[in-house]
Motif scaffolding. Structure first.
Motif, short mmCIF file in Angstrom:
data_model
loop_
_atom_site.label_atom_id
_atom_site.label_comp_id
_atom_site.label_asym_id
_atom_site.label_seq_id
_atom_site.Cartn_x
_atom_site.Cartn_y
_atom_site.Cartn_z
N ALA A 105 0.73 -1.42 0.14
CA ALA A 105 -0.10 -0.13 -0.08
C ALA A 105 0.88 1.22 -0.23
CB ALA A 105 -0.99 0.06 1.04
N THR A 106 2.12 1.12 -0.35
CA THR A 106 3.01 2.36 -0.43
C THR A 106 3.78 2.11 -1.67
OG1 THR A 106 4.92 1.71 0.69
CG2 THR A 106 3.07 2.81 2.19
N THR A 107 4.26 3.20 -2.57
CA THR A 107 5.07 3.08 -3.53
C THR A 107 6.45 2.22 -3.02
OG1 THR A 107 5.88 5.23 -2.99
CG2 THR A 107 4.09 4.99 -4.83
N LEU A 108 6.89 2.41 -1.77
CA LEU A 108 8.18 1.78 -1.13
C LEU A 108 8.13 0.37 -1.23
CD1 LEU A 108 9.06 4.43 1.59
CD2 LEU A 108 9.93 4.23 -1.05
N THR A 109 6.85 -0.15 -1.10
CA THR A 109 6.54 -1.62 -1.11
C THR A 109 5.90 -2.11 -2.50
OG1 THR A 109 4.74 -1.30 0.27
CG2 THR A 109 6.64 -1.48 1.37
N SER A 110 5.64 -1.28 -3.44
CA SER A 110 4.87 -1.80 -4.84
C SER A 110 6.27 -1.74 -5.93
CB SER A 110 3.93 -0.79 -4.98
OG SER A 110 3.03 -1.29 -6.09
N LYS A 111 7.25 -2.73 -5.71
CA LYS A 111 8.25 -2.57 -6.70
C LYS A 111 8.73 -4.11 -6.85
CE LYS A 111 10.39 1.58 -4.31
NZ LYS A 111 11.71 2.05 -4.24
N HIS A 151 29.44 -8.69 -17.20
CA HIS A 151 28.83 -8.56 -15.96
C HIS A 151 28.00 -9.85 -15.86
CE1 HIS A 151 26.16 -7.25 -19.41
NE2 HIS A 151 25.05 -7.48 -18.53
N ASP A 152 27.81 -10.08 -14.54
CA ASP A 152 26.83 -11.18 -14.21
C ASP A 152 25.52 -11.50 -14.48
OD1 ASP A 152 29.34 -12.51 -12.82
OD2 ASP A 152 29.04 -10.84 -11.74
N VAL A 153 24.56 -10.34 -14.07
CA VAL A 153 23.37 -10.46 -14.35
C VAL A 153 22.52 -9.22 -14.65
CG1 VAL A 153 22.80 -12.29 -12.42
CG2 VAL A 153 22.77 -10.04 -11.74
N ASP A 154 21.40 -9.07 -15.48
CA ASP A 154 20.81 -8.28 -15.69
C ASP A 154 19.48 -7.85 -14.81
OD1 ASP A 154 22.31 -7.41 -18.03
OD2 ASP A 154 20.76 -8.14 -19.38
N TYR A 155 19.48 -6.47 -14.52
CA TYR A 155 18.44 -6.13 -13.31
C TYR A 155 17.51 -5.16 -13.99
CZ TYR A 155 17.01 -3.02 -9.84
OH TYR A 155 16.33 -2.17 -8.77
N LEU A 156 16.20 -5.36 -14.26
CA LEU A 156 15.19 -4.39 -14.66
C LEU A 156 14.31 -4.28 -13.42
CD1 LEU A 156 13.67 -2.84 -16.88
CD2 LEU A 156 12.34 -4.96 -17.25
N PHE A 157 14.36 -3.09 -13.22
CA PHE A 157 13.33 -2.34 -12.36
C PHE A 157 11.99 -1.92 -12.66
CE2 PHE A 157 11.86 1.31 -9.59
CZ PHE A 157 11.41 0.56 -8.63
N LEU A 158 11.02 -2.26 -11.92
CA LEU A 158 9.60 -1.94 -12.34
C LEU A 158 9.03 -1.21 -11.29
CD1 LEU A 158 8.51 -4.99 -14.49
CD2 LEU A 158 9.46 -2.67 -15.16
N GLN A 159 8.61 -0.06 -11.38
CA GLN A 159 7.60 0.68 -10.22
C GLN A 159 6.31 0.43 -10.46
OE1 GLN A 159 8.70 2.75 -7.05
NE2 GLN A 159 6.68 1.97 -6.84
N LEU A 160 5.53 -0.23 -9.53
CA LEU A 160 4.06 -0.60 -9.88
C LEU A 160 3.39 0.58 -9.28
CD1 LEU A 160 5.35 -3.18 -10.93
CD2 LEU A 160 3.26 -4.32 -9.92
N GLY A 161 2.19 1.16 -9.64
CA GLY A 161 1.46 1.97 -9.20
C GLY A 161 0.65 1.55 -8.03
N VAL A 162 0.21 2.14 -7.00
CA VAL A 162 -0.61 1.66 -6.14
C VAL A 162 -2.04 1.52 -6.30
CG1 VAL A 162 -1.13 1.74 -3.59
CG2 VAL A 162 1.16 1.90 -4.17
N SER A 176 12.08 14.36 0.73
CA SER A 176 12.11 13.83 -0.69
C SER A 176 10.49 13.61 -0.95
CB SER A 176 12.95 12.68 -0.71
OG SER A 176 12.88 12.26 -1.97
N PHE A 177 10.06 14.20 -2.17
CA PHE A 177 8.80 13.96 -2.68
C PHE A 177 8.91 13.07 -3.73
CE2 PHE A 177 8.21 17.78 -0.61
CZ PHE A 177 6.74 18.02 -0.50
N ILE A 178 8.33 11.87 -3.82
CA ILE A 178 8.75 10.74 -4.65
C ILE A 178 7.51 10.21 -5.65
CG2 ILE A 178 10.30 9.62 -3.10
CD1 ILE A 178 8.26 7.94 -1.66
N PRO A 179 6.97 11.08 -6.25
CA PRO A 179 6.96 12.39 -6.30
C PRO A 179 5.70 13.06 -5.44
CG PRO A 179 5.92 11.88 -8.38
CD PRO A 179 6.24 10.65 -7.47
N HIS A 180 4.47 12.24 -5.04
CA HIS A 180 3.40 12.95 -4.60
C HIS A 180 3.28 12.35 -3.08
CE1 HIS A 180 2.16 12.14 -8.87
NE2 HIS A 180 2.40 13.60 -8.68
N ARG A 181 3.94 11.60 -2.60
CA ARG A 181 4.18 11.19 -1.01
C ARG A 181 5.55 11.83 -0.69
NH1 ARG A 181 0.92 7.02 0.96
NH2 ARG A 181 1.60 7.69 2.81
#
Length: 372
Positions: free
Chosen positions: A65-71, A82-93, A278-283
């Motif tokens: 229920a927060t952007t910090l835990t919706s990743k 290099h060893d691995v590829d890492y794609l980060f996805l930020q999901l909306g809440v 820090s605004f991230i961006p609305h929280r």
């Protein structure tokens, strides 16, 4: 019975192997790319179902229920160098959005251990070193963390602000992250721009960030995050500044993205270099993101910026490897964040050689996640 069983299986939700990990001050779902649909649209739809978005509570999924835990981290084997590829996805809440437009240094802290856990990297001895390509920005980081019996050892005594318990130290060393999202450390070529009468620094050392003095917005910069969030007039002005900054930073229309981040700086109060909100961006972040902190730390090194004008020599103890620059200590609502920025002035301005930070990470659950 056979017909009923067949019908049941055809309607069964898609289950995929998933690990839940805390990385730094974030929490997310970690997947092997090979376990997810190859089509990005199908992948994103499944991840939204698993996370429980869109819903402010994410009650029907694994999100917190927060952007910090919706990743989400999507990890895959890599090629030479290099060893691995890492794609980060930020999901909306509360919105059905999936963004690839930024890195996440906190979730990055769990990528090396996850890669060892999943057998993508062979590890032995007392320490693992995993070189990671951050796919979002085509830049690199090396993670160093302890092992026990060939697997990550999550036990340790390292404390980081924003996490209540100690854990094993994860050292992250970043390479070539300056301008990784916008094309330049200072996308406009200037240390200071003026937007709506406010002096700002538009900077990208791994994360596009707008740095401005809290006092210029009529606040002290010492307010609790909830107090700033409740100030509707302030939030609306910060968002107007962000939208214009996004255009100036070559990010286009940022109304539906989480970058650039907005960081208000003020004089330090706990012996650090500078204090932040820090605004991230609305929280408003309870701490500060890894790469946002690195970008703010870099801004303190550039004369004339709001961050440099407020920066003080830190008096709090902080680790520094022999021969490394002194840590820049970023204060935030729940503590401090120390960043090493190895930089020098050259013909083209400030040249970043490397940036280093310390995080912790912990495996929380390993199992199968299901869509609807």
């Amino acid at each position: 019975m056979n017909a009923d069983t067949t019908t049941f299986h055809s309607l069964a939700p898609l289950g995929v192997p998933c690990m839940i990990m805390r990385g730094g001050t974030s929490k997310g779902l970690y997947f092997l790319a090979s376990d997810l649909p190859s089509d990005p649209g199908a992948r994103n739809a499944l991840l939204l179902e698993i996370m429980g978005s869109p819903d402010a509570r994410q009650i029907d999924g694994l999100g917190g229920a927060t952007t910090l835990t919706s990743k989400v981290a999507v990890v895959s084997p890599a090629g030479a160098g290099h060893d691995v590829d890492y794609l980060f996805l930020q999901l909306g809440v509360d919105q059905a959005t999936v963004s690839e437009k930024q890195n996440c240094g906190n979730i990055l802290a769990g990528v090396g251990p996850f890669a060892v856990e999943r057998g993508l990297v062979a590890a032995s001895g007392e320490q693992a070193r995993v070189r990671i390509r951050m796919v979002n920005t085509d830049s690199f980081a090396t993670a160093v963390f302890p092992l026990i019996g060939g697997v990550p050892d999550y036990r340790g005594q390292t404390m980081i602000s924003g996490v209540p318990f100690p854990g094993a130290r994860v050292d992250l060393d970043f390479e070539d992250i300056a301008g990784s999202s916008t094309g330049a450390l200072l996308p406009t070529g200037r240390p200071v721009d003026v937007i709506d009468g406010i002096e700002v620094t538009l900077i990208d050392n791994g994360m596009p960030v707008v740095v401005l003095a809290a006092a210029d917005l009529g606040v002290s910069g010492r307010e609790a995050p909830g107090t700033l969030e409740d100030d509707t007039v302030l939030r609306e002005r910060v968002e107007r500044l962000r939208l214009e900054a996004g255009r100036l930073m070559n990010l286009g229309d940022v109304s539906h993205t989480t970058v650039p981040k907005m960081v208000l700086v003020s004089p330090p109060t706990a012996g650090g270099t500078v204090s932040t909100r820090s605004f991230i961006p609305h929280r408003v972040h309870a701490a500060i993101g890894v790469l946002a902190a690195v970008s703010v730390a870099t801004a303190t090194l550039i004369p004339g910026t709001p961050a440099a004008a407020l920066a003080q020599t830190p008096t709090t103890p902080a680790e520094a490897a022999p021969g490394s620059p002194a840590p820049i200590v970023i204060e935030h609502p729940t503590g401090t964040f120390s960043a090493i920025v190895d930089a020098d002035w050259g013909a083209g301005g400030l040249e970043i050689r490397r940036a280093g930070i310390v995080r912790t990470a912990r495996k929380l659950m390993d199992g199968t996640a299901f869509g609807r």
